[in-house]
Enzyme design. Structure first.
Site, PDB file in Angstrom:
ATOM      1  CE  LYS A 184      67.257  37.610  70.484  1.00  0.00           C
ATOM      2  NZ  LYS A 184      67.623  38.102  69.202  1.00  0.00           N
ATOM      3  CB  CYS A 185      75.334  38.206  75.412  1.00  0.00           C
ATOM      4  SG  CYS A 185      76.513  38.446  76.752  1.00  0.00           S
ATOM      5  N   GLY A 186      75.903  41.347  75.564  1.00  0.00           N
ATOM      6  CA  GLY A 186      76.912  42.370  75.296  1.00  0.00           C
ATOM      7  C   GLY A 186      78.212  41.780  74.804  1.00  0.00           C
ATOM      8  CB  THR A 204      76.608  38.726  70.993  1.00  0.00           C
ATOM      9  OG1 THR A 204      75.750  38.199  72.008  1.00  0.00           O
ATOM     10  CG2 THR A 204      76.309  38.021  69.683  1.00  0.00           C
TER      11      THR A 204
END
Length: 182
Positions: free
Chosen positions: A56-58, A60
């Protein structure tokens, strides 16, 4: 005579303490995300990219680039090793089964993914304690998700790429190709 004996005891103690210290990444035993034991010694002789990942990361979408690298170079002895971690902004909250399902279903990940670990702080996994303890510019704390480390065939960490560096960046590809030729 007493000084000589103390020196001998000190040297023997230092040797014995150092004998248990990891000397390369191959000295670590971990589990794949499904719980299957996967000692890193099994990757000896391969060029590796070790990367802490999060769902759930930019960053990803880098899963796609990591999988593309793996697919392109795996037959030449290159392997991506993914290590899910929830150390930055709670961006990997799921359990191992959920993470594995997500990686396969959303990104088609086929490269080895390991059990969720910590890559910083008091609960830092010993593998990441080893990596971050290397001299600069390799060592130093992990700054965010998708920090990448290239490891030579002998287990030596040779390059560190920032989380923002795309897996298919020309500098990354050039370094991998050079390492595969050696």
């Amino acid at each position: 005579m007493r000084r000589v004996m103390l020196l001998v005891i000190f040297l023997i103690s230092a040797f014995l303490i150092g004998a248990d210290s990891p000397r390369s990444i191959y000295d670590f035993d971990l589990n794949r995300i499904d719980g299957t034991p996967a000692p890193l010694k099994g990757y000896e002789g391969k060029v590796l990219m070790i990367v802490n990942v999060a769902s759930k990361c930019g960053n990803t979408p880098q899963y796609a680039g990591l999988e593309a690298l793996y697919a392109k170079y795996r037959d030449q002895g290159f392997v991506v090793l993914g290590f899910p971690a929830n150390d930055f902004g709670g961006q990997e909250p799921g359990g191992n089964a959920e993470i594995a399902d997500y990686c396969r279903a959303v990104w088609g990940v086929d490269f080895p993914v390991f059990e969720k670990i910590s890559v910083k702080g008091d609960t830092k996994h010993p593998l990441y304690a080893f990596i971050t303890s290397r001299p600069s510019p390799i060592g130093g704390e992990i700054s965010w998700n998708f920090q990448k480390f290239l490891v030579g065939r002998d287990g030596t960490i040779v390059e560190r790429f920032s989380p923002g560096t795309q897996p298919m960046a020309p500098a990354v590809i050039a370094k991998i190709e050079a390492m595969l030729e050696d």
